[in-house]
Structures are given as structure tokens and as C-alpha cells.
Design a protein around this motif. Structure first.
Motif, PDB file in Angstrom:
ATOM      1  N   ALA A 194       0.828  -1.206   0.000  1.00 14.74           N
ATOM      2  CA  ALA A 194       0.000   0.000   0.000  1.00 14.74           C
ATOM      3  C   ALA A 194       0.862   1.256   0.000  1.00 14.74           C
ATOM      4  N   ASP A 195       1.951   1.246   0.778  1.00 15.03           N
ATOM      5  CA  ASP A 195       2.816   2.433   0.841  1.00 15.03           C
ATOM      6  C   ASP A 195       3.382   2.768  -0.529  1.00 15.03           C
ATOM      7  N   ARG A 196       3.803   1.752  -1.264  1.00 10.42           N
ATOM      8  CA  ARG A 196       4.380   1.995  -2.589  1.00 10.42           C
ATOM      9  C   ARG A 196       3.346   2.566  -3.551  1.00 10.42           C
ATOM     10  N   LEU A 197       2.129   2.011  -3.491  1.00 13.15           N
ATOM     11  CA  LEU A 197       1.086   2.508  -4.391  1.00 13.15           C
ATOM     12  C   LEU A 197       0.694   3.940  -4.057  1.00 13.15           C
ATOM     13  N   ILE A 198       0.585   4.246  -2.766  1.00 14.60           N
ATOM     14  CA  ILE A 198       0.199   5.600  -2.362  1.00 14.60           C
ATOM     15  C   ILE A 198       1.263   6.609  -2.792  1.00 14.60           C
ATOM     16  N   ALA A 199       2.529   6.260  -2.594  1.00  9.52           N
ATOM     17  CA  ALA A 199       3.613   7.172  -3.008  1.00  9.52           C
ATOM     18  C   ALA A 199       3.601   7.363  -4.520  1.00  9.52           C
ATOM     19  N   TRP A 200       3.400   6.287  -5.253  1.00  9.73           N
ATOM     20  CA  TRP A 200       3.355   6.377  -6.721  1.00  9.73           C
ATOM     21  C   TRP A 200       2.182   7.233  -7.177  1.00  9.73           C
ATOM     22  N   GLN A 201       1.024   7.058  -6.540  1.00 15.53           N
ATOM     23  CA  GLN A 201      -0.148   7.819  -6.944  1.00 15.53           C
ATOM     24  C   GLN A 201       0.067   9.316  -6.735  1.00 15.53           C
ATOM     25  N   GLY A 202       0.740   9.670  -5.646  1.00 16.50           N
ATOM     26  CA  GLY A 202       0.991  11.078  -5.385  1.00 16.50           C
ATOM     27  C   GLY A 202       1.817  11.737  -6.467  1.00 16.50           C
ATOM     28  N   ALA A 240     -12.003  -0.393   3.010  1.00 19.37           N
ATOM     29  CA  ALA A 240     -12.760  -1.424   2.290  1.00 19.37           C
ATOM     30  C   ALA A 240     -12.066  -1.677   0.964  1.00 19.37           C
ATOM     31  N   ALA A 241     -11.840  -2.948   0.644  1.00 22.64           N
ATOM     32  CA  ALA A 241     -11.105  -3.321  -0.562  1.00 22.64           C
ATOM     33  C   ALA A 241     -12.000  -3.261  -1.787  1.00 22.64           C
ATOM     34  N   ILE A 242     -11.427  -2.833  -2.917  1.00 24.61           N
ATOM     35  CA  ILE A 242     -12.120  -2.891  -4.194  1.00 24.61           C
ATOM     36  C   ILE A 242     -11.532  -4.037  -5.022  1.00 24.61           C
ATOM     37  N   LEU A 243     -12.309  -4.496  -5.999  1.00 25.04           N
ATOM     38  CA  LEU A 243     -11.824  -5.572  -6.859  1.00 25.04           C
ATOM     39  C   LEU A 243     -12.501  -5.459  -8.216  1.00 25.04           C
ATOM     40  N   ASP A 244     -12.235  -4.351  -8.911  1.00 25.71           N
ATOM     41  CA  ASP A 244     -12.749  -4.214 -10.270  1.00 25.71           C
ATOM     42  C   ASP A 244     -11.792  -4.909 -11.239  1.00 25.71           C
ATOM     43  N   GLY A 245     -12.058  -4.781 -12.529  1.00 21.91           N
ATOM     44  CA  GLY A 245     -11.239  -5.489 -13.509  1.00 21.91           C
ATOM     45  C   GLY A 245      -9.778  -5.099 -13.473  1.00 21.91           C
ATOM     46  N   ASN A 246      -9.500  -3.808 -13.293  1.00 22.64           N
ATOM     47  CA  ASN A 246      -8.112  -3.354 -13.222  1.00 22.64           C
ATOM     48  C   ASN A 246      -7.393  -3.948 -12.020  1.00 22.64           C
ATOM     49  N   PRO A 249      -4.180  -0.345   3.469  1.00 24.67           N
ATOM     50  CA  PRO A 249      -3.368   0.472   4.383  1.00 24.67           C
ATOM     51  C   PRO A 249      -3.995   0.498   5.773  1.00 24.67           C
ATOM     52  N   ALA A 250      -3.179   0.756   6.778  1.00 22.53           N
ATOM     53  CA  ALA A 250      -3.658   0.726   8.165  1.00 22.53           C
ATOM     54  C   ALA A 250      -4.582   1.890   8.479  1.00 22.53           C
ATOM     55  N   SER A 251      -4.362   3.027   7.844  1.00 23.00           N
ATOM     56  CA  SER A 251      -5.113   4.235   8.154  1.00 23.00           C
ATOM     57  C   SER A 251      -6.204   4.495   7.113  1.00 23.00           C
ATOM     58  N   GLY A 252      -7.390   4.802   7.605  1.00 22.81           N
ATOM     59  CA  GLY A 252      -8.471   5.139   6.693  1.00 22.81           C
ATOM     60  C   GLY A 252      -8.190   6.397   5.897  1.00 22.81           C
ATOM     61  N   SER A 253      -7.401   7.310   6.435  1.00 24.00           N
ATOM     62  CA  SER A 253      -7.098   8.550   5.721  1.00 24.00           C
ATOM     63  C   SER A 253      -6.311   8.300   4.441  1.00 24.00           C
ATOM     64  N   ASP A 254      -5.677   7.129   4.345  1.00 20.45           N
ATOM     65  CA  ASP A 254      -4.926   6.781   3.132  1.00 20.45           C
ATOM     66  C   ASP A 254      -5.793   6.116   2.069  1.00 20.45           C
ATOM     67  N   MET A 255      -7.051   5.804   2.409  1.00 22.31           N
ATOM     68  CA  MET A 255      -7.881   5.023   1.497  1.00 22.31           C
ATOM     69  C   MET A 255      -8.189   5.724   0.176  1.00 22.31           C
ATOM     70  N   PRO A 256      -8.496   7.024   0.146  1.00 22.25           N
ATOM     71  CA  PRO A 256      -8.745   7.634  -1.167  1.00 22.25           C
ATOM     72  C   PRO A 256      -7.550   7.521  -2.109  1.00 22.25           C
ATOM     73  N   THR A 285      -6.979   3.711  -3.053  1.00 21.27           N
ATOM     74  CA  THR A 285      -7.992   3.208  -3.981  1.00 21.27           C
ATOM     75  C   THR A 285      -7.778   3.783  -5.371  1.00 21.27           C
ATOM     76  N   GLN A 286      -7.500   5.084  -5.438  1.00 19.79           N
ATOM     77  CA  GLN A 286      -7.233   5.709  -6.730  1.00 19.79           C
ATOM     78  C   GLN A 286      -5.980   5.132  -7.366  1.00 19.79           C
ATOM     79  N   ALA A 287      -4.979   4.835  -6.543  1.00 22.45           N
ATOM     80  CA  ALA A 287      -3.725   4.279  -7.059  1.00 22.45           C
ATOM     81  C   ALA A 287      -3.957   2.949  -7.758  1.00 22.45           C
ATOM     82  N   GLN A 288      -4.787   2.093  -7.171  1.00 27.98           N
ATOM     83  CA  GLN A 288      -5.062   0.802  -7.797  1.00 27.98           C
ATOM     84  C   GLN A 288      -5.737   0.988  -9.155  1.00 27.98           C
TER      85      GLN A 288
END
Length: 344
Positions: free
Chosen positions: A5-13, A131-137, A170-177, A180-183
Motif C-alpha cells: 500500500a505504501d508503494r502505491l500511495i507514493a506512486w499515486q501522489g 474497504a477493498a475494491i476488486l474491479d477489472g483493473n 493500508p492501516a489508516s483510513g485517511s490513506d484510502m482515497p 484506492t485511486q492508485a489501484q
């Protein structure tokens, strides 16, 4: 896995998408975008999304709108069940939740047209819910990263992917947006179905597909089946004023609730169909060239058959048949093949 999760969040930023019109903490706008984005690309959705919000800026305005108005704004976007369910769900929110979009994923899943992944995306973006998402991507990203064989549409494989997705949150809900966008962004722009850009991927160092050279094999494709072929004759019936006859389809099924051309099985029975079913006497012109419209599960060959009404043009008063001029028809909720014919 703890660093996933940390890697995805950093990449998304640094590399993710930040200027999409629905990237706001507003459940209604997020919900609308998630429904429109099902089976449809971002570039197609943006214009529809903005027009839809101009007409229906909130849940209350959508709930009280006539379904015809909703379908008219959806016309051309396809998969019209989404629009019908969106309209129904707005009414449920107004009636059962006091007009406030529910916050819990389990409550959101009770709304028409919303499944587990869509509910999770709405609540993650709008309320910072873990909450986890699981769309096609996301299925593609996780299947490659974890090296999971098997078609993701199979229940056992899907269950494995859900368990993995839950474990990576991620452990913190504040990281969820951001997470989720990163995925979504990673699957749409880097871990693409063909020729993924592995060198630009933040999780490529421990991606099983990259390490074993199996990017083209994973996720396992759906077993191929022959695509069924169907055919229909669409009647372009005009009256002496040049107006076109359209027929409203039943509320469920293909093009449910849309205004369409009357249809018959073949050209040989077209005149009798007009007389017996539509109660109109017509002169038929030669058929126009066939064209094909492709649905998810079948191919439809359409034969457009022009006709001119002879004599009286009175219609049944049940509201299912109506005369339209061209501009009125284009502004109504009509399926893509009819729009193609009117624009030709």
C-alpha cells in the motif's frame, strides 16, 4: 506485503491522476462516476458525467426526475440498466435513508446496481472507510503481482483475490482515497492488459508475473465461446409530415425503457406487422444496407427498412408509440444503432 500500500500511495501522489472531475469527497458524485465507469473508459465518461450533473446536481433532483429524462442523458453511453438502477437507487436513498447517502458498505450494497467493489470504492473515496475494491483493473494487478492462475471470473479465484485485496489495505483510513485511486490508475495506465509498462510500476520488484515473464499470461483469460448471432428488421416508418415512429421498449431487457424503432423478424412479414400490430397501412421502400451492433454477449445484424404511412396515422393511446421529428428523437433516450441511423 506490508509495503504494498505504501508503494502505491507514493506512486499515486507523483504519477497518478489528480484532475478527474469526480475526485471529491462527495458520495453522490463518486457514486455517479463509479456507475458510469463500469464497462466504460474515463475519456468517454467525462462529458456524460458533466452533463448529467448539470441536470441532476444532487440525489433529490435525480430521484424526482422522469426516467425518460435520465435515459435521454444516458443515451449513447450504453448498458442502460445502469441508468435505470441509478434512478431507482436515488429514490431508495430518499425514501429509506432520509436523502443522505449511506456510509456503510453493507448498506450501500443494498442499493440497486451496486455490488461489493463499487460500494467499497464509494465509501473509501467519500468516507475514508477501509474497504477493498476488486474491479477489472485491480484483478489484473493482483493476479500478476501475486502470480494467481485461473480465470478471475471463477468464484474460487475471485475469493482468493478478495482475500488478498483485504490483506493489502493500508492501516489508516485517511490513506484510502489515495490507495484506492492508485489501484485504479495503476491498472488503467501502467499494468494494462497488453504491453504493461513494468519499468514504471511501483510494485514490479516483487511482481511474480514480471519475475517469471508471464505478464501476457496473467490474469488467465476467460475461456472463449462462440458469439451468438441474431438479426432483426428495424422499421423507419414516417408519416406525411416526415416524422418518425418510435416505440418505447419494456422497462427491462435490452434497451429497456428506451425509444426504439419498431422491429419485426424479417422483411417479408414487415407490411403485415405494420397492419396487424401497429394498425398502420404503409408502403415499403427497399431495405437499406445491413449493419452490425455488438453487445457483450451477442452480435446483432440490423436491417433498416424505410416505410411511408398511407392514410390515417392515429396511434394507440397507451404511450408506447409516438411520432418524433429528427431533433426530438436525437434528444430522447435512444440506443446507439438508432442514433447512428439518424446521423447517417
Amino acid at each position: 506485503m506490508s509495503q504494498f500500500a505504501d508503494r502505491l500511495i507514493a506512486w499515486q501522489g507523483e504519477h497518478g491522476r489528480h484532475d478527474l472531475p469526480w475526485q471529491v469527497a462527495d458520495a453522490y458524485r463518486v457514486w455517479l462516476s463509479e456507475i458510469m465507469l463500469q464497462q466504460t473508459q474515463v475519456t468517454t465518461v467525462i462529458d456524460y458525467y458533466q452533463r448529467f450533473l448539470q441536470r441532476f446536481p444532487d440525489i433529490a433532483s435525480l430521484a424526482v426526475a422522469p426516467l425518460d429524462d435520465v435515459l435521454a442523458l444516458w443515451s449513447g453511453l450504453g448498458y442502460y440498466t445502469r441508468a435505470r438502477n441509478l434512478h431507482k437507487a436515488a429514490q431508495v436513498v430518499m425514501n429509506d435513508f432520509g436523502g443522505a447517502f449511506p456510509r456503510a458498505p453493507t448498506d450501500i450494497e443494498t442499493l440497486p446496481g451496486i455490488g461489493r467493489s463499487t460500494a467499497a470504492a464509494i465509501t473509501a473515496f467519500s468516507f475514508d472507510t477501509r474497504a477493498a475494491i476488486l474491479d477489472g483493473n485491480v484483478k489484473r494487478v493482483l493476479a500478476r503481482w501475486a502470480g494467481i492462475d485461473g480465470f478471475p471470473g471463477q468464484k474460487a479465484i475471485e475469493n482468493r483475490l478478495w482475500a488478498l485485496a483485504d490483506s493489502l489495505l493500508p492501516a489508516s483510513g485517511s490513506d484510502m482515497p489515495a490507495y484506492t485511486q492508485a489501484q485504479m490508475d495503476l491498472g488503467a495506465t501502467v499494468c494494462t492488459p497488453k504491453k504493461p509498462a513494468c519499468l514504471a510500476c511501483p510494485i514490479s520488484t516483487d511482481c511474480v508475473a514480471r519475475l517469471t515473464g508471464r505478464q501476457a499470461e496473467l490474469p488467465t483469460p476467460k475461456p472463449k465461446k462462440a458469439v451468438p448471432e441474431r438479426s432483426t428488421v428495424m422499421l423507419l416508418i414516417r408519416n406525411d409530415a416526415g416524422r418518425l415512429l418510435l416505440q418505447k421498449r419494456p422497462p427491462t431487457g435490452i434497451w429497456g425503457g428506451l425509444w426504439c424503432l419498431p422491429e419485426t423478424a424479417d422483411t417479408l412479414g414487415a407490411e403485415r406487422f405494420c397492419t396487424d400490430t401497429l394498425r398502420l397501412a404503409v408502403d415499403l421502400d427497399p431495405a437499406l444496407p445491413d449493419f452490425v451492433h455488438v453487445f457483450t454477449h451477442f452480435r446483432l445484424t440490423i436491417t433498416p427498412l424505410p416505410a411511408i404511412v398511407v392514410g390515417a396515422t392515429a396511434l394507440a393511446d397507451d404511450g408506447a408509440l409516438r411520432w418524433f421529428d429528427r431533433s426530438e428523437a436525437l434528444a430522447a433516450g435512444i440506443p446507439t444503432p438508432l442514433r447512428r441511423l439518424l446521423n447517417a
